[in-house]
Design a protein around this motif. Structure first.
Motif, PDB file in Angstrom:
ATOM      1  N   LYS A 199      -0.893   7.779   7.561  1.00  0.00           N
ATOM      2  CA  LYS A 199      -0.683   8.843   6.563  1.00  0.00           C
ATOM      3  C   LYS A 199      -0.760   8.255   5.165  1.00  0.00           C
ATOM      4  O   LYS A 199      -0.283   7.142   4.918  1.00  0.00           O
ATOM      5  CB  LYS A 199       0.685   9.517   6.777  1.00  0.00           C
ATOM      6  N   HIS A 200      -1.329   9.068   4.257  1.00  0.00           N
ATOM      7  CA  HIS A 200      -1.455   8.624   2.859  1.00  0.00           C
ATOM      8  C   HIS A 200      -1.662   9.839   1.960  1.00  0.00           C
ATOM      9  O   HIS A 200      -2.631  10.584   2.123  1.00  0.00           O
ATOM     10  CB  HIS A 200      -2.638   7.655   2.714  1.00  0.00           C
ATOM     11  N   ALA A 201      -0.707  10.066   1.054  1.00  0.00           N
ATOM     12  CA  ALA A 201      -0.823  11.117   0.034  1.00  0.00           C
ATOM     13  C   ALA A 201      -1.200  12.468   0.646  1.00  0.00           C
ATOM     14  O   ALA A 201      -2.126  13.144   0.196  1.00  0.00           O
ATOM     15  CB  ALA A 201      -1.840  10.701  -1.016  1.00  0.00           C
ATOM     16  N   GLY A 202      -0.486  12.864   1.671  1.00  0.00           N
ATOM     17  CA  GLY A 202      -0.749  14.145   2.310  1.00  0.00           C
ATOM     18  C   GLY A 202      -1.879  14.133   3.318  1.00  0.00           C
ATOM     19  O   GLY A 202      -2.106  15.135   4.013  1.00  0.00           O
ATOM     20  N   GLN A 258      -3.641  12.766   6.791  1.00  0.00           N
ATOM     21  CA  GLN A 258      -3.245  12.189   8.080  1.00  0.00           C
ATOM     22  C   GLN A 258      -4.491  11.906   8.913  1.00  0.00           C
ATOM     23  O   GLN A 258      -5.368  12.772   9.056  1.00  0.00           O
ATOM     24  CB  GLN A 258      -2.329  13.149   8.844  1.00  0.00           C
ATOM     25  N   THR A 312       0.863  -1.187   0.000  1.00  0.00           N
ATOM     26  CA  THR A 312       0.000   0.000   0.000  1.00  0.00           C
ATOM     27  C   THR A 312       0.897   1.234   0.000  1.00  0.00           C
ATOM     28  O   THR A 312       2.118   1.149   0.192  1.00  0.00           O
ATOM     29  CB  THR A 312      -0.920   0.063   1.237  1.00  0.00           C
ATOM     30  N   SER A 313       0.283   2.396  -0.190  1.00  0.00           N
ATOM     31  CA  SER A 313       1.028   3.652  -0.092  1.00  0.00           C
ATOM     32  C   SER A 313       0.835   4.301   1.285  1.00  0.00           C
ATOM     33  O   SER A 313       1.187   5.464   1.485  1.00  0.00           O
ATOM     34  CB  SER A 313       0.555   4.621  -1.182  1.00  0.00           C
ATOM     35  N   PHE A 314       0.267   3.565   2.219  1.00  0.00           N
ATOM     36  CA  PHE A 314       0.048   4.083   3.578  1.00  0.00           C
ATOM     37  C   PHE A 314       1.298   3.893   4.435  1.00  0.00           C
ATOM     38  O   PHE A 314       2.090   2.971   4.223  1.00  0.00           O
ATOM     39  CB  PHE A 314      -1.121   3.346   4.249  1.00  0.00           C
ATOM     40  N   LYS A 315       1.424   4.780   5.389  1.00  0.00           N
ATOM     41  CA  LYS A 315       2.450   4.651   6.424  1.00  0.00           C
ATOM     42  C   LYS A 315       1.778   4.814   7.784  1.00  0.00           C
ATOM     43  O   LYS A 315       0.793   5.546   7.920  1.00  0.00           O
ATOM     44  CB  LYS A 315       3.533   5.713   6.260  1.00  0.00           C
TER      45      LYS A 315
END
Length: 380
Positions: A298-301, A303, A261-264
């Motif tokens: 967080k994901h693509a700006g 939160q 995924t692009s999540f952190k």
């Protein structure tokens, strides 16, 4: 210079010239005043058991100040968090010692005045020794209150701190270990590998409850370091977040990518004993009872709001709102798998120069009691 015959005399003659009426302070040689002092001290000591004391439980004092700042600050200004060393308590102990002295020696001073001296029966000697012992014991308590000290240190492994009373001292926690019972909450044993340096003397020892480190660097009595407690610091070495079949390792304040995924996700805080107090997330104590982890996604700006996850209750979660309050959430699709906390060791440093005096007073009291009982033996 030679004294004339009229100037020479014994103690009874000297006492005979003293006006005892000048010394008749009704309060000081009043039994009622004595009882009042004892009652006041008992009430203060009882209050000290109800209010946490800074020297014994500083973490509880800190929690009280955070939870109830208004009246806790009033307690602090009144000295109720240092009750056993408050000037009021020391003053009452001094008055009690004076009161006992005047009450018991009054009759014997009158004996000197009349020339009888100290020709006392065994029973009266026992009573006199008993009261002298009480005064000596109170003197020991006063010496401790004035010149003794206690200090509580919270140390993490590898951390050094000086004592406030001795800024050049060094107290080092080399290591700290906690062994738990199978429930994972109740400690079976905890011990600190402690090293203390003061006035050129250094000693290292593993300390446990009732097994202190003694450093003979001060006069009259050694400086002792006791294992007084332990707790979780609010920090952790590492944690694990379970999402489906994946376990994501987390470090404090370090974003960790969620695979595929692009999540952190970032772990921001940890509470060892989670609760919601006045609508806000808090920790009830510093003990490892209900650990909880606060995470942010967080994901693509974007939160997310902080989410509190409870280690021992996987279905429970709380969302922290912008105003700091918390509301419950439905069971999330992720949970805390593990937390490895950083513990602190609570070390109490204590110096009691009045202890030998107190022990001497206790022995005098016991000797007086023995004399008194031996005189009364036939009538018992």
């Amino acid at each position: 210079m030679r004294l004339t015959a009229s100037a020479r005399g014994t103690l009874p003659r000297l006492c005979a010239g003293f006006d005892f009426n000048l010394f008749k302070l009704s309060a000081l040689h009043s039994i009622r005043f004595n009882i009042g002092l004892i009652a006041a001290l008992a009430a203060l000591f009882a209050l000290g058991t109800l209010i946490p004391q800074q020297t014994d439980a500083p973490e509880k004092v800190a929690l009280l100040l955070n939870a109830h700042p208004a009246w806790a600050r009033s307690f602090e200004r009144l000295g109720l968090f240092h009750l056993y060393r408050a000037p009021l308590v020391i003053g009452l102990l001094a008055l009690l010692a004076i009161n006992i002295t005047v009450c018991r020696l009054w009759t014997h001073l009158k004996n000197f005045k009349s020339g009888k001296g100290l020709r006392l029966s065994r029973e009266k000697w026992g009573s006199l020794l008993n009261h002298i012992g009480l005064v000596v014991a109170l003197a020991g308590a006063l010496i401790k209150g004035i010149w003794g000290f206690e200090e509580f240190l919270m140390l993490q492994p590898g951390q050094d701190k000086p004592l406030r009373r001795f800024p050049t001292s060094t107290i080092s926690l080399m290591d700290f270990n906690v062994e738990f019972y199978p429930d994972g909450k109740t400690p079976r044993q905890f011990e600190s590998d402690l090293q203390a340096t003061l006035k050129g003397q250094t000693k290292r020892q593993k300390i446990r409850v009732n097994e202190p480190l003694s450093l003979p660097a001060l006069p009259l009595a050694p400086l002792r370091f006791y294992q007084a407690g332990w707790g979780a610091t609010g920090m952790f070495k590492n944690a694990g977040l379970q999402i489906g079949s994946q376990k994501i390792p987390l470090k404090m304040d370090e974003p960790a990518p969620i695979p595929k995924t692009s999540f952190k996700v970032t772990a921001k805080k940890m509470f060892p004993d989670f609760t919601v107090e006045l609508g806000r997330p808090a920790t009830k104590t510093m003990e490892w009872n209900t650990p909880a982890l606060c995470v942010i996604f967080k994901h693509a700006g974007f939160q997310s709001r902080p989410i509190w996850l409870l280690l021992n209750h996987p279905g429970a979660a709380f969302e922290e709102l912008p105003d700091g309050t918390a509301r419950t959430m439905g069971p999330p699709p992720f949970q805390v798998a593990s937390i490895e906390p950083i513990f602190f060791s609570g070390i109490q440093a204590a110096y009691d120069p009045g202890f030998p005096v107190l022990i001497g007073g206790i022995f005098l009291t016991l000797a007086g009691l023995g004399l008194y009982l031996s005189a009364k033996w036939r009538t018992l």
